[in-house]
Scaffold this motif. Structure first.
Motif, PDB file in Angstrom:
ATOM      1  N   UNK A  88       0.835  -1.206   0.000  1.00 37.25           N
ATOM      2  CA  UNK A  88       0.000   0.000   0.000  1.00 37.25           C
ATOM      3  C   UNK A  88       0.873   1.261   0.000  1.00 37.25           C
ATOM      4  N   UNK A  89       2.081   1.166  -0.575  1.00 36.93           N
ATOM      5  CA  UNK A  89       3.007   2.289  -0.652  1.00 36.93           C
ATOM      6  C   UNK A  89       3.274   2.910   0.725  1.00 36.93           C
ATOM      7  N   UNK A  90       3.268   2.073   1.744  1.00 35.41           N
ATOM      8  CA  UNK A  90       3.558   2.529   3.089  1.00 35.41           C
ATOM      9  C   UNK A  90       2.366   3.065   3.846  1.00 35.41           C
ATOM     10  N   UNK A  91       1.241   3.304   3.178  1.00 36.18           N
ATOM     11  CA  UNK A  91       0.042   3.845   3.824  1.00 36.18           C
ATOM     12  C   UNK A  91      -0.937   2.709   4.092  1.00 36.18           C
ATOM     13  N   UNK A  92      -0.993   2.271   5.328  1.00 32.99           N
ATOM     14  CA  UNK A  92      -1.914   1.198   5.681  1.00 32.99           C
ATOM     15  C   UNK A  92      -3.351   1.697   5.613  1.00 32.99           C
ATOM     16  N   UNK A  93      -4.244   0.965   4.954  1.00 36.97           N
ATOM     17  CA  UNK A  93      -5.652   1.355   4.936  1.00 36.97           C
ATOM     18  C   UNK A  93      -6.336   0.966   6.239  1.00 36.97           C
ATOM     19  N   UNK A  94      -7.533   1.440   6.419  1.00 36.96           N
ATOM     20  CA  UNK A  94      -8.331   1.108   7.598  1.00 36.96           C
ATOM     21  C   UNK A  94      -8.438  -0.399   7.782  1.00 36.96           C
ATOM     22  N   UNK A  95      -8.663  -1.111   6.698  1.00 38.72           N
ATOM     23  CA  UNK A  95      -8.826  -2.567   6.762  1.00 38.72           C
ATOM     24  C   UNK A  95      -8.453  -3.160   5.411  1.00 38.72           C
ATOM     25  N   UNK A  96      -8.037  -4.418   5.435  1.00 46.23           N
ATOM     26  CA  UNK A  96      -7.836  -5.143   4.186  1.00 46.23           C
ATOM     27  C   UNK A  96      -8.313  -6.574   4.360  1.00 46.23           C
ATOM     28  N   UNK A  97      -8.438  -7.286   3.243  1.00 45.03           N
ATOM     29  CA  UNK A  97      -9.089  -8.584   3.229  1.00 45.03           C
ATOM     30  C   UNK A  97      -8.420  -9.613   4.123  1.00 45.03           C
ATOM     31  N   UNK A  98      -9.244 -10.497   4.680  1.00 48.04           N
ATOM     32  CA  UNK A  98      -8.751 -11.528   5.565  1.00 48.04           C
ATOM     33  C   UNK A  98      -8.398 -12.825   4.869  1.00 48.04           C
ATOM     34  N   UNK A  99      -8.206 -12.778   3.549  1.00 50.78           N
ATOM     35  CA  UNK A  99      -7.817 -13.975   2.812  1.00 50.78           C
ATOM     36  C   UNK A  99      -6.499 -14.536   3.352  1.00 50.78           C
ATOM     37  N   UNK A 149     -14.542  -0.428   0.967  1.00 49.53           N
ATOM     38  CA  UNK A 149     -15.070   0.796   1.566  1.00 49.53           C
ATOM     39  C   UNK A 149     -14.136   1.397   2.614  1.00 49.53           C
ATOM     40  N   UNK A 150     -12.920   0.876   2.708  1.00 44.87           N
ATOM     41  CA  UNK A 150     -12.030   1.307   3.782  1.00 44.87           C
ATOM     42  C   UNK A 150     -11.590   2.756   3.622  1.00 44.87           C
ATOM     43  N   UNK A 151     -11.522   3.471   4.732  1.00 42.76           N
ATOM     44  CA  UNK A 151     -10.949   4.805   4.749  1.00 42.76           C
ATOM     45  C   UNK A 151      -9.443   4.715   4.554  1.00 42.76           C
ATOM     46  N   UNK A 152      -8.890   5.705   3.843  1.00 41.65           N
ATOM     47  CA  UNK A 152      -7.432   5.791   3.675  1.00 41.65           C
ATOM     48  C   UNK A 152      -7.083   7.194   3.165  1.00 41.65           C
ATOM     49  N   UNK A 153      -6.266   7.939   3.901  1.00 37.23           N
ATOM     50  CA  UNK A 153      -5.672   7.581   5.183  1.00 37.23           C
ATOM     51  C   UNK A 153      -6.706   7.560   6.296  1.00 37.23           C
ATOM     52  N   UNK A 154      -6.455   6.730   7.287  1.00 38.51           N
ATOM     53  CA  UNK A 154      -7.326   6.610   8.454  1.00 38.51           C
ATOM     54  C   UNK A 154      -6.452   6.684   9.691  1.00 38.51           C
ATOM     55  N   UNK A 155      -6.877   7.473  10.661  1.00 32.11           N
ATOM     56  CA  UNK A 155      -6.012   7.784  11.794  1.00 32.11           C
ATOM     57  C   UNK A 155      -5.568   6.537  12.546  1.00 32.11           C
ATOM     58  N   UNK A 156      -6.492   5.624  12.828  1.00 37.75           N
ATOM     59  CA  UNK A 156      -6.135   4.432  13.595  1.00 37.75           C
ATOM     60  C   UNK A 156      -5.098   3.591  12.876  1.00 37.75           C
TER      61      UNK A 156
END
Length: 687
Positions: free
Chosen positions: A593-604, A617-624
Motif C-alpha cells: 500500500x506504498x507505506x500507507x496502511x488502509x483502515x482494513x484489508x481482506x482476511x484472505x 469501503x475502507x478509509x485511507x488515510x485513516x487515523x487508527x
C-alpha cells in the motif's frame, strides 16, 4: 470505492479525483471536493479543444497538494503531442488549481480550454447511502464568478468559483479562448470556495470559527517540516518499517484539524472519505498509539472530548451524563436532525478509554497538571461505567440504543449490524456486553485508582475502584470463558447467554490486563492460529464462523490498529515472539500500500492471494491505521515508562535486524532506544 483515487487533504477538507485530476462523481466513485462533511464539487472536468486529457505522470509532493502532467486526447496521441497541460492543485482552507497549457510547436497556436463544474451538495452520509438531497440546486454567474448553490428552507450552501484570467463563465463552467506563442505557455489560477451561508449571505463558519492563522501552502509546508522535525527519528535495517513510519507521520499531520467554534489545538480526524470529522474512539486510540512520538495529540483529544462530554439524558443523541461522544457531524442531515450527530453519543467504549488515555498520558509525560485539569471529566466517565453503562445491574458494561430509529445498534468498535454474532451466525438479543468493553472498564478502574490516589488525594475512592476492578476481573473470567473452546465469548446477550463466535476482540483483553495469567497462553494460541491469523494479521472474525467474510467490514477483514493493540497485549503477557509475528505481518502488508496502511484489508489467507487485498469501503488515510506502525514500534522495542525512566526491552523478529528510535519525548526529556536481533541473543545468553 476505487482504491486508486488521488487524495489531497487538510484535516477534514479534501479532494478525491481520478488519476487525471478530473472529478466525476458516481455512486461507486465518490470523488469530489469536500469540506466539513459536505461535497461542494461533484464535477470538475478539463478538456482542451473538446478533448479529454490523459495522464503522463502524477506527483503528490505533500499531503495537501498534487501535480498532474497531462496531454489532450487518448494515449495514442502521446508521441507527437504538440500541447501538454500541467495541473497543480492544493487544499489549504479552500481548493485552488493552477492550469498551465504549454505549446510545444514552432508556431503560434490557439486553444479552447474548458472546465466543466457542478455540485450535488451531498453530505458524506448521503454519498455513502446514495441518497439525493431534498432541496433545490441553482447556478448563476455574477461578477465573472460562477456560483453553484443549494437551498433547503433556511439551509444554504454555495460553491464560488473564480479565475485569474479572463474566461467566458456560464452556469456549467468556464471557457478560455487562448493564443500561445511558439514554445510559450499560458496559466490561470482557479479558486474554489465552499460556503455555508447565513441569511445575510456571509459564510456562517466565519462567525463560528475562532481567529486562526491564515492557511496557505507555504504555512502548511512550514508546519509539516516542524512536525517531522519534532518527531523521533527512526532507522531500521528493514526499510519497509522506515517507509511506513515516515508515511504515518505525514498522514497524521494531514489528518489534524480543529472543529468549528471551539478554540482547541488540532486533533486527528478519523479518516477519508467517510469519517473526516470529530469522533471519540478514533482520536483516543490514535493518541494512545502515538504517545511515544507526539504526546501533545493526547492533550488536545482529552480537552476536546471533555468539552463535549455528555451532561444530560437525551434519547435522540444517546447522550448520558459522563459519556464521551461517538462523533460530531456537520451538514444537512445534522442540521435537519435526520441524523443525531450534533453530537452523537452512541459508543460504549469511548468513555472508559478516555480515562485510560488520561492515565497513560501522565505515565509518559509526568504532566500532573493535565490529570488535575480533567479530574471532573475522568470522575464523570468512571461514574458513567457504573451508573449508565451497567444497564443490567450486574457490574458489566452493556449497550442498547436509546434512539431506536436512527441510533447505532452495535456501539462497540465493531459497529456493523452483523459484527456481533453467535458461532452459527445468529445475532444476539439486546442489550449486549462485548468482552473488550469489560477489559476497558477494568483498565479504566485500575488507572482511575492510581490517579485518585496520587493526584486527586482521594485514597478512599482509589480503594473502591480497585475493589471493583478485582471483582470485575474475577466475574469476567468466570462468565465469559467458553470451556469447550478455551477462549472468551465475544459478548453476553440480553438473556445472559455467551455469544460464542471466536473474534479478534479477545486480543484487546490482553492489553487491558483482565485475562487470568493461566488463560493467556490459550488466547495467544487462538490469535496466531490459522482461523484468526491470515499471515498478514489477525482477522476480526475467525474463519468458519457463521458471519465470516474475508471482505466483511468487521467480520473477517484485518484491521492494522486492531493488530497493533493485540501485539501490545501479547507483549504485556510475555508473548514476545507472537507479538513480533503480528508486527512483521502488518509492516510487510504496508509494502503493498506504498507505506500507507488502509483502515482494513481482506482476511484472505496469505498463501491464497500472495498480497493483501484492500477492503473496498475502507478509509485511507485513516487515523487508527496510520498510528498502528507507531504502536508496533513501541511494542517491538518494549518501551514502557517506569517512574521517570523509560525502560527498553527489545524483542525483534530477525527480519527487522536493528531498530534505532532517537529522541523519544517524555518525562525523562528525550532519550534513544535501540534494539537488534544480535543484542537479544546476547541478552538471552547472559540470562
Amino acid at each position: 470505492m476505487k482504491t486508486d483515487l488521488v487524495r489531497i487533504l487538510d484535516g477534514n477538507i479534501f479532494v478525491l479525483s481520478d488519476g487525471s485530476g478530473d472529478i466525476e462523481a458516481t455512486p461507486n466513485v465518490p470523488t469530489g471536493y469536500f469540506s466539513f462533511d459536505t461535497r461542494f464539487l461533484s464535477l470538475w472536468r478539463l478538456t482542451i479543444n473538446g478533448e479529454r486529457v490523459s495522464t503522463l505522470a502524477m506527483d503528490d509532493p505533500s499531503y495537501f497538494e498534487a501535480r498532474f502532467f497531462l496531454v489532450p486526447g487518448a494515449p495514442t496521441h502521446y508521441v507527437d503531442a504538440k500541447v501538454s497541460v500541467i495541473r497543480e492543485r492544493a487544499v489549504a482552507g479552500s481548493f485552488e488549481e493552477r492550469l498551465t497549457v504549454l505549446n510545444h510547436s514552432g508556431g503560434p497556436a490557439e486553444f479552447t480550454v474548458r472546465v466543466d463544474a457542478g455540485s450535488d451538495f451531498s453530505s458524506v452520509f448521503m454519498v455513502r447511502q446514495e441518497r439525493t438531497p431534498a432541496g433545490r440546486l441553482y447556478q448563476r454567474v455574477e461578477n465573472g464568478r460562477l456560483h453553484l448553490g443549494y437551498v433547503r428552507e433556511k439551509f444554504r450552501l454555495e460553491t464560488v468559483i473564480s479565475t485569474t484570467e479572463p474566461a467566458q463563465v456560464d452556469e456549467q463552467g468556464l471557457t478560455y479562448h487562448i493564443r500561445i506563442e511558439p514554445h510559450g505557455q499560458w496559466t490561470t489560477m482557479l479558486h474554489v470556495r465552499g460556503l455555508v451561508l447565513h441569511p445575510d449571505g456571509q459564510d456562517m463558519r466565519k462567525h463560528l470559527t475562532p481567529p486562526r492563522q491564515q492557511r496557505d501552502t507555504a504555512r502548511l509546508q512550514h508546519d509539516l517540516r516542524q512536525w517531522l522535525d519534532k518527531a523521533p527519528q527512526l532507522h531500521c535495517d528493514w526499510k519497509p518499517l522506515e517507509r511506513t513510519y515516515q508515511r504515518s507521520l505525514v498522514d497524521l499531520a494531514a489528518l489534524r484539524f480543529s472543529p468549528l467554534a471551539l478554540p482547541t489545538e488540532p486533533l486527528p480526524a478519523a479518516g477519508l472519505p467517510w469519517n473526516a470529522t470529530l469522533t471519540g474512539r478514533d482520536p483516543i486510540l490514535t493518541s494512545l498509539q502515538v504517545l511515544p512520538f507526539t504526546p501533545d495529540m493526547a492533550v488536545n483529544t482529552l480537552r476536546m472530548l471533555g468539552i463535549d462530554q455528555g451532561s444530560v439524558l437525551d434519547d435522540f443523541r444517546d447522550e448520558e451524563p459522563g459519556k464521551i461522544l461517538r462523533e460530531f457531524r456537520y451538514g444537512e442531515l445534522t442540521a435537519f436532525e435526520e441524523n443525531p450527530t450534533s453530537p452523537y453519543f452512541g459508543a460504549a467504549d469511548s468513555t472508559p478509554l478516555y480515562v485510560i488515555l488520561l492515565d497513560e498520558y501522565e505515565r509518559w509525560t509526568g504532566d500532573a497538571a493535565v490529570v488535575r485539569e480533567f479530574e471532573d471529566e475522568a470522575r464523570a466517565a468512571l461514574h458513567w461505567i457504573d451508573e449508565y453503562g451497567d444497564i443490567m445491574g450486574d457490574g458489566y458494561v452493556w449497550y442498547q440504543r436509546r434512539n431506536e430509529r436512527t441510533g447505532l445498534e452495535n456501539q462497540c468498535w465493531k459497529e456493523s449490524p452483523t459484527a456481533i454474532s453467535f458461532r452459527d451466525g445468529r445475532l444476539p438479543s439486546l442489550p449486549r456486553a462485548t468482552c473488550e468493553l469489560q477489559g476497558y472498564a477494568y483498565d479504566a478502574k485500575i488507572r482511575g485508582a492510581r490517579l485518585a490516589r496520587e493526584f486527586w488525594h482521594d485514597p478512599a475512592y482509589a480503594d473502591r475502584l480497585e475493589r471493583e476492578a478485582a471483582d470485575l476481573k474475577e466475574r469476567f473470567n468466570r462468565d465469559f470463558w467458553i470451556s469447550d473452546g478455551e477462549y472468551y465469548a465475544l459478548a453476553l446477550d440480553g438473556d445472559g447467554r455467551q455469544v460464542d463466535a471466536l473474534s479478534s476482540n479477545i486480543g484487546h483483553l490482553l492489553w487491558s490486563g483482565i485475562v487470568d495469567e493461566s488463560r493467556a497462553p490459550k488466547i495467544a494460541e487462538h490469535l496466531l492460529g490459522p482461523r484468526l491469523f491470515s499471515g498478514w494479521g489477525v482477522r476480526t472474525l475467525a474463519q468458519g464462523e457463521g458471519q465470516y467474510n474475508p471482505l466483511g467490514y468487521h467480520v473477517g477483514t484485518v484491521w492494522p490498529f486492531d493488530n497493533a493493540f493485540i501485539a501490545w497485549g501479547l507483549r504485556r503477557y510475555g508473548f514476545h515472539q507472537e507479538a513480533g509475528q503480528i508486527a512483521e505481518g502488518i509492516i510487510d502488508a504496508s509494502r503493498h500500500f506504498q507505506g500507507r496502511l488502509p483502515e482494513a484489508f481482506g482476511g484472505y489467507d496469505r498463501e491464497l492471494t500472495r498480497h493483501p487485498v484492500q477492503e473496498p469501503a475502507a478509509n485511507s488515510p485513516q487515523a487508527l491505521a496510520t498510528a498502528a506502525p507507531l504502536l508496533l514500534i513501541r511494542t517491538l522495542l518494549g518501551l514502557e515508562p517506569y517512574g521517570d525512566d523509560l525502560v527498553v526491552t527489545p524483542a525483534l523478529p530477525e527480519r527487522f535486524g536493528r531498530i534505532e528510535l532517537l529522541d523519544i519525548p517524555g518525562r525523562w526529556g528525550r532519550v534513544d532506544a535501540i534494539g537488534s536481533v544480535t543484542s537479544q541473543e546476547a541478552n538471552a545468553a547472559d540470562r
